[in-house]
Write a protein that holds these residues in place. Sequence first.
Motif, PDB file in Angstrom:
ATOM      1  N   GLY A   2       0.798  -1.305   0.042  1.00  0.00           N
ATOM      2  CA  GLY A   2      -0.136   0.087   0.037  1.00  0.00           C
ATOM      3  C   GLY A   2       0.909   1.411  -0.052  1.00  0.00           C
ATOM      4  N   ARG A   3       1.913   1.227  -0.168  1.00  0.00           N
ATOM      5  CA  ARG A   3       2.928   2.370   0.019  1.00  0.00           C
ATOM      6  C   ARG A   3       2.685   3.444  -1.092  1.00  0.00           C
ATOM      7  NH1 ARG A   3       7.355   3.643  -2.665  1.00  0.00           N
ATOM      8  NH2 ARG A   3       7.600   1.251  -3.297  1.00  0.00           N
ATOM      9  N   GLN A   4       2.418   2.774  -2.058  1.00  0.00           N
ATOM     10  CA  GLN A   4       2.448   3.823  -3.479  1.00  0.00           C
ATOM     11  C   GLN A   4       1.386   4.681  -3.187  1.00  0.00           C
ATOM     12  OE1 GLN A   4       2.354   1.128  -6.855  1.00  0.00           O
ATOM     13  NE2 GLN A   4       4.504   1.196  -7.144  1.00  0.00           N
ATOM     14  N   ALA A   5       0.282   4.034  -2.660  1.00  0.00           N
ATOM     15  CA  ALA A   5      -1.127   4.980  -2.455  1.00  0.00           C
ATOM     16  C   ALA A   5      -0.649   6.160  -1.221  1.00  0.00           C
ATOM     17  CB  ALA A   5      -2.277   4.081  -1.855  1.00  0.00           C
ATOM     18  N   LEU A   6       0.337   5.910  -0.550  1.00  0.00           N
ATOM     19  CA  LEU A   6       0.479   6.919   0.721  1.00  0.00           C
ATOM     20  C   LEU A   6       1.706   7.917   0.219  1.00  0.00           C
ATOM     21  CD1 LEU A   6       0.480   4.358   3.497  1.00  0.00           C
ATOM     22  CD2 LEU A   6      -1.524   5.848   3.006  1.00  0.00           C
ATOM     23  N   GLU A   7       2.533   7.315  -0.575  1.00  0.00           N
ATOM     24  CA  GLU A   7       3.476   8.459  -0.995  1.00  0.00           C
ATOM     25  C   GLU A   7       3.245   9.692  -1.517  1.00  0.00           C
ATOM     26  OE1 GLU A   7       5.903   6.013  -3.648  1.00  0.00           O
ATOM     27  OE2 GLU A   7       7.488   5.866  -2.131  1.00  0.00           O
ATOM     28  N   GLY A   8       3.771  10.703  -1.026  1.00  0.00           N
ATOM     29  CA  GLY A   8       3.356  11.970  -1.751  1.00  0.00           C
ATOM     30  C   GLY A   8       2.355  12.828  -0.429  1.00  0.00           C
ATOM     31  N   LYS A   9       1.625  11.898   0.115  1.00  0.00           N
ATOM     32  CA  LYS A   9       0.779  12.395   1.040  1.00  0.00           C
ATOM     33  C   LYS A   9       1.468  12.951   2.179  1.00  0.00           C
ATOM     34  CE  LYS A   9      -3.118  10.580  -1.001  1.00  0.00           C
ATOM     35  NZ  LYS A   9      -2.780  10.623  -2.216  1.00  0.00           N
ATOM     36  N   ARG A  10       0.971  14.008   2.980  1.00  0.00           N
ATOM     37  CA  ARG A  10       1.422  14.715   4.194  1.00  0.00           C
ATOM     38  C   ARG A  10       1.499  13.708   5.346  1.00  0.00           C
ATOM     39  NH1 ARG A  10      -1.759  19.413   6.696  1.00  0.00           N
ATOM     40  NH2 ARG A  10      -0.091  21.001   6.656  1.00  0.00           N
ATOM     41  N   PHE A  11       0.382  12.693   5.578  1.00  0.00           N
ATOM     42  CA  PHE A  11       0.719  11.975   6.652  1.00  0.00           C
ATOM     43  C   PHE A  11       1.891  10.846   6.361  1.00  0.00           C
ATOM     44  CE2 PHE A  11      -0.745   7.717   8.614  1.00  0.00           C
ATOM     45  CZ  PHE A  11      -0.992   8.223   9.944  1.00  0.00           C
ATOM     46  N   TYR A  12       2.156  10.338   4.976  1.00  0.00           N
ATOM     47  CA  TYR A  12       3.293   9.598   4.607  1.00  0.00           C
ATOM     48  C   TYR A  12       4.476  10.180   5.337  1.00  0.00           C
ATOM     49  CZ  TYR A  12       6.384   6.613   2.311  1.00  0.00           C
ATOM     50  OH  TYR A  12       7.213   5.594   2.035  1.00  0.00           O
ATOM     51  N   GLY A  13       4.751  11.383   5.121  1.00  0.00           N
ATOM     52  CA  GLY A  13       6.061  12.152   5.731  1.00  0.00           C
ATOM     53  C   GLY A  13       6.044  12.098   7.118  1.00  0.00           C
ATOM     54  N   PHE A  14       5.100  12.044   7.722  1.00  0.00           N
ATOM     55  CA  PHE A  14       4.979  12.016   9.312  1.00  0.00           C
ATOM     56  C   PHE A  14       5.376  10.592   9.674  1.00  0.00           C
ATOM     57  CE2 PHE A  14       2.500  10.595  12.968  1.00  0.00           C
ATOM     58  CZ  PHE A  14       2.982  11.306  13.829  1.00  0.00           C
TER      59      PHE A  14
ATOM     60  N   VAL B 127       2.862   0.248   9.037  1.00  0.00           N
ATOM     61  CA  VAL B 127       3.541   1.388   8.921  1.00  0.00           C
ATOM     62  C   VAL B 127       4.805   0.844   8.590  1.00  0.00           C
ATOM     63  CG1 VAL B 127       4.477   3.230   9.977  1.00  0.00           C
ATOM     64  CG2 VAL B 127       1.785   2.742  10.551  1.00  0.00           C
ATOM     65  N   ALA B 128       5.687   0.046   9.064  1.00  0.00           N
ATOM     66  CA  ALA B 128       7.206  -0.165   8.917  1.00  0.00           C
ATOM     67  C   ALA B 128       7.180  -0.840   7.480  1.00  0.00           C
ATOM     68  CB  ALA B 128       7.430  -1.391   9.666  1.00  0.00           C
ATOM     69  N   GLY B 129       6.336  -1.482   7.005  1.00  0.00           N
ATOM     70  CA  GLY B 129       6.117  -1.977   5.462  1.00  0.00           C
ATOM     71  C   GLY B 129       6.023  -0.690   4.538  1.00  0.00           C
ATOM     72  N   ALA B 130       5.119   0.153   5.030  1.00  0.00           N
ATOM     73  CA  ALA B 130       4.788   1.272   4.046  1.00  0.00           C
ATOM     74  C   ALA B 130       5.947   2.338   4.123  1.00  0.00           C
ATOM     75  CB  ALA B 130       3.505   1.956   4.575  1.00  0.00           C
ATOM     76  N   THR B 131       6.737   2.344   4.961  1.00  0.00           N
ATOM     77  CA  THR B 131       7.849   3.099   4.978  1.00  0.00           C
ATOM     78  C   THR B 131       9.046   2.593   4.670  1.00  0.00           C
ATOM     79  OG1 THR B 131       8.279   2.972   7.543  1.00  0.00           O
ATOM     80  CG2 THR B 131       6.956   4.730   6.768  1.00  0.00           C
ATOM     81  N   ARG B 132       8.992   1.283   4.268  1.00  0.00           N
ATOM     82  CA  ARG B 132      10.286   0.466   4.051  1.00  0.00           C
ATOM     83  C   ARG B 132      11.436   0.676   5.063  1.00  0.00           C
ATOM     84  NH1 ARG B 132      11.783   2.213  -2.291  1.00  0.00           N
ATOM     85  NH2 ARG B 132       9.721   1.261  -3.191  1.00  0.00           N
ATOM     86  N   TYR B 133      10.829   0.237   6.321  1.00  0.00           N
ATOM     87  CA  TYR B 133      11.595   0.083   7.111  1.00  0.00           C
ATOM     88  C   TYR B 133      12.479  -1.277   6.979  1.00  0.00           C
ATOM     89  CZ  TYR B 133      13.086   0.063  12.264  1.00  0.00           C
ATOM     90  OH  TYR B 133      13.863   0.360  13.379  1.00  0.00           O
ATOM     91  N   PRO B 134      13.711  -0.966   7.509  1.00  0.00           N
ATOM     92  CA  PRO B 134      14.653  -2.140   7.026  1.00  0.00           C
ATOM     93  C   PRO B 134      14.108  -3.716   7.831  1.00  0.00           C
ATOM     94  CG  PRO B 134      16.050  -0.519   7.549  1.00  0.00           C
ATOM     95  CD  PRO B 134      14.598  -0.118   7.941  1.00  0.00           C
ATOM     96  N   LEU B 135      14.032  -4.617   6.819  1.00  0.00           N
ATOM     97  CA  LEU B 135      13.503  -5.982   7.318  1.00  0.00           C
ATOM     98  C   LEU B 135      14.251  -6.450   8.353  1.00  0.00           C
ATOM     99  CD1 LEU B 135      11.171  -7.945   6.663  1.00  0.00           C
ATOM    100  CD2 LEU B 135      12.586  -8.814   4.933  1.00  0.00           C
ATOM    101  N   LYS B 136      15.512  -6.379   8.194  1.00  0.00           N
ATOM    102  CA  LYS B 136      16.432  -6.986   9.189  1.00  0.00           C
ATOM    103  C   LYS B 136      15.964  -6.545  10.867  1.00  0.00           C
ATOM    104  CE  LYS B 136      20.138  -8.802   6.470  1.00  0.00           C
ATOM    105  NZ  LYS B 136      21.460  -8.701   6.090  1.00  0.00           N
ATOM    106  N   ARG B 137      16.225  -5.117  10.699  1.00  0.00           N
ATOM    107  CA  ARG B 137      15.829  -4.451  11.742  1.00  0.00           C
ATOM    108  C   ARG B 137      14.353  -4.767  12.392  1.00  0.00           C
ATOM    109  NH1 ARG B 137      17.909   1.482  10.794  1.00  0.00           N
ATOM    110  NH2 ARG B 137      16.291   1.892  11.867  1.00  0.00           N
TER     111      ARG B 137
END
Length: 163
Positions: free
Chosen positions: A76-88, A118-128
Amino acid sequence: VASLLFVPGTVSLGNWGYPGAFVINALSTATLLLPAPGIALIISMANELNPIGLGVASGLGGAIGSLTAYWAGAQGRQALEGKRFYGFMLSYMERFGGAALFLFSALAILPGDIASVVAGATRYPLKRYMLYVGAGNVVKMVLILYVMTKYFGWAADWLGRFM
């Protein structure tokens, strides 16, 4: 619905001991937002197995199962990118991601799926992600199983009669 359909097969996994607890919790935490009955099966196993070893095995299984929420967030990341909430969300995960993932995984009252999405949407590193979620799930399961066997052994016996 799938967890209820597979309950008879999942109950037989309890005979496998620690690997069974790993698989049971992986399957039950793979559901998004709706809890599955895996914890009841694992609690019923706690009187016959070491609650600490059982908590580690089921906690690691829970971390593997939570990857479905991480994957859903990544999709779902692509749907959120560019939105203000995504930056937060992105700045929040950069600053507090590890602590948030650990707490949402360790505290049974918090919905861990939200932090994983949220971690998946923000590309949080998978190992961490796996490190923090795994540690949180292990702590949660060890504490639940230890308390249930130490102070509420009757509850584990009662659940065992129905499983």
